[in-house]
Design a protein around this motif. Sequence first.
Motif, short mmCIF file in Angstrom:
data_model
loop_
_atom_site.label_atom_id
_atom_site.label_comp_id
_atom_site.label_asym_id
_atom_site.label_seq_id
_atom_site.Cartn_x
_atom_site.Cartn_y
_atom_site.Cartn_z
N ALA A 132 -12.21 -68.66 55.06
CA ALA A 132 -10.94 -69.08 55.68
C ALA A 132 -11.08 -69.52 57.13
N GLN A 133 -12.30 -69.74 57.59
CA GLN A 133 -12.45 -70.33 58.92
C GLN A 133 -11.95 -71.77 58.85
N PRO A 134 -11.33 -72.27 59.91
CA PRO A 134 -10.88 -73.66 59.91
C PRO A 134 -12.04 -74.63 59.69
N ASP A 135 -11.77 -75.64 58.91
CA ASP A 135 -12.76 -76.66 58.55
C ASP A 135 -13.48 -77.21 59.78
N GLN A 136 -12.73 -77.68 60.76
CA GLN A 136 -13.36 -78.27 61.95
C GLN A 136 -14.18 -77.25 62.71
N PHE A 137 -13.76 -76.00 62.73
CA PHE A 137 -14.53 -74.97 63.43
C PHE A 137 -15.92 -74.84 62.79
N ILE A 138 -15.96 -74.75 61.46
CA ILE A 138 -17.25 -74.65 60.76
C ILE A 138 -18.11 -75.87 61.08
N GLN A 139 -17.52 -77.05 61.00
CA GLN A 139 -18.28 -78.27 61.26
C GLN A 139 -18.85 -78.28 62.68
N TRP A 140 -18.02 -77.95 63.66
CA TRP A 140 -18.50 -77.93 65.04
C TRP A 140 -19.65 -76.95 65.23
N TYR A 167 -15.39 -76.27 52.15
CA TYR A 167 -15.55 -75.14 51.23
C TYR A 167 -15.11 -73.84 51.88
N TYR A 168 -15.65 -73.52 53.05
CA TYR A 168 -15.29 -72.24 53.68
C TYR A 168 -13.81 -72.18 54.05
N ALA A 169 -13.23 -73.31 54.45
CA ALA A 169 -11.81 -73.34 54.77
C ALA A 169 -10.95 -73.08 53.53
N SER A 170 -11.48 -73.39 52.35
CA SER A 170 -10.71 -73.22 51.11
C SER A 170 -10.69 -71.79 50.59
N LEU A 171 -11.53 -70.92 51.15
CA LEU A 171 -11.66 -69.55 50.64
C LEU A 171 -10.58 -68.63 51.21
N GLN A 172 -10.32 -67.56 50.50
CA GLN A 172 -9.39 -66.53 50.96
C GLN A 172 -10.05 -65.72 52.07
N PRO A 173 -9.29 -65.31 53.09
CA PRO A 173 -9.86 -64.50 54.16
C PRO A 173 -10.22 -63.11 53.65
N ASN A 229 -24.89 -84.82 57.60
CA ASN A 229 -23.47 -84.85 57.94
C ASN A 229 -22.58 -84.56 56.75
N ASN A 230 -22.93 -85.05 55.56
CA ASN A 230 -22.14 -84.77 54.36
C ASN A 230 -22.16 -83.28 54.05
N ASP A 231 -23.32 -82.65 54.18
CA ASP A 231 -23.41 -81.21 53.94
C ASP A 231 -22.49 -80.45 54.88
N ILE A 232 -22.49 -80.83 56.14
CA ILE A 232 -21.67 -80.16 57.14
C ILE A 232 -20.19 -80.33 56.81
N ARG A 233 -19.81 -81.54 56.47
CA ARG A 233 -18.41 -81.80 56.11
C ARG A 233 -18.01 -80.98 54.89
N ASN A 234 -18.89 -80.94 53.87
CA ASN A 234 -18.59 -80.22 52.63
C ASN A 234 -18.54 -78.71 52.85
N ALA A 257 -14.21 -84.72 52.02
CA ALA A 257 -15.19 -83.67 51.76
C ALA A 257 -15.17 -83.30 50.28
N ASP A 258 -16.28 -82.78 49.82
CA ASP A 258 -16.44 -82.36 48.43
C ASP A 258 -16.63 -80.85 48.43
N ILE A 259 -15.55 -80.12 48.10
CA ILE A 259 -15.59 -78.66 48.12
C ILE A 259 -16.64 -78.12 47.15
N ALA A 260 -16.75 -78.72 45.97
CA ALA A 260 -17.75 -78.25 44.99
C ALA A 260 -19.16 -78.41 45.54
N ALA A 261 -19.42 -79.52 46.21
CA ALA A 261 -20.75 -79.72 46.82
C ALA A 261 -20.96 -78.71 47.95
N GLY A 262 -19.88 -78.41 48.70
CA GLY A 262 -19.97 -77.41 49.75
C GLY A 262 -20.29 -76.03 49.20
N LYS A 263 -19.66 -75.70 48.06
CA LYS A 263 -19.93 -74.40 47.42
C LYS A 263 -21.38 -74.32 46.99
#
Length: 193
Positions: free
Chosen positions: A55-63, A96-102, A87-92, A23-29
């Motif tokens: 801070a939601q888990p990556d897979q949770f956001i994707q699902w 991105y959201y998983a990388s953020l502080q809660p 699909n790339n947008d969803i992965r990114n 995944a590309d966090i910058a593209a996700g942002k």
Amino acid sequence: MQSRSILTSLCLFALGSLQASAADIAAGKEKAELCTGCHGENGISQMENTPSLAAQPDQFIQWQLIFFRAGTRKNEQMQPIVEQLDNNDIRNLGAYYASLQPPEKKADDDSDLSAKGKQAAAGRRCASCHLDSYAGTKAVSRIAGQREDYLLKALRDYKSGARAGGGMAAMAEVAYSLSEEEIEALAHYLAHL
């Protein structure tokens, strides 16, 4: 029933292919700019009945995005947005959201209600899926520090059967037996963790 099985298989295949490349966090942002109006700056919602995604888990956001895109989870505001996501947008976005502080912990203004919520959470074994910290994992949502109004809405939707998506069977079973008092206590307790 067969169409539901096919849809589930397609979703599993799509999620598997989403995780195939990094995944590309910058593209996700950058893509998350579409989400900021409702889900807030840095994924912390200021809008009633709208969840914080920080801070939601990556897979949770994707699902959840896959469920919205497939139409198995419905929301008038989300539908036109998810239709634009590949699909790339969803992965990114997941990364991105998983990388953020809660969200920052809120001061508890009703410790008695929180105590009832803690008891309800233990009695319903919420930690068995959401972890002891309620931070979620993999495809299970973070509920610690989530907006109280959103938690109320989600629990009521699961109880009534209005909400479908990941965890639907488990959450429907748990929520169905909750009283309104327990729902309010749980939402308050979790929002203040």
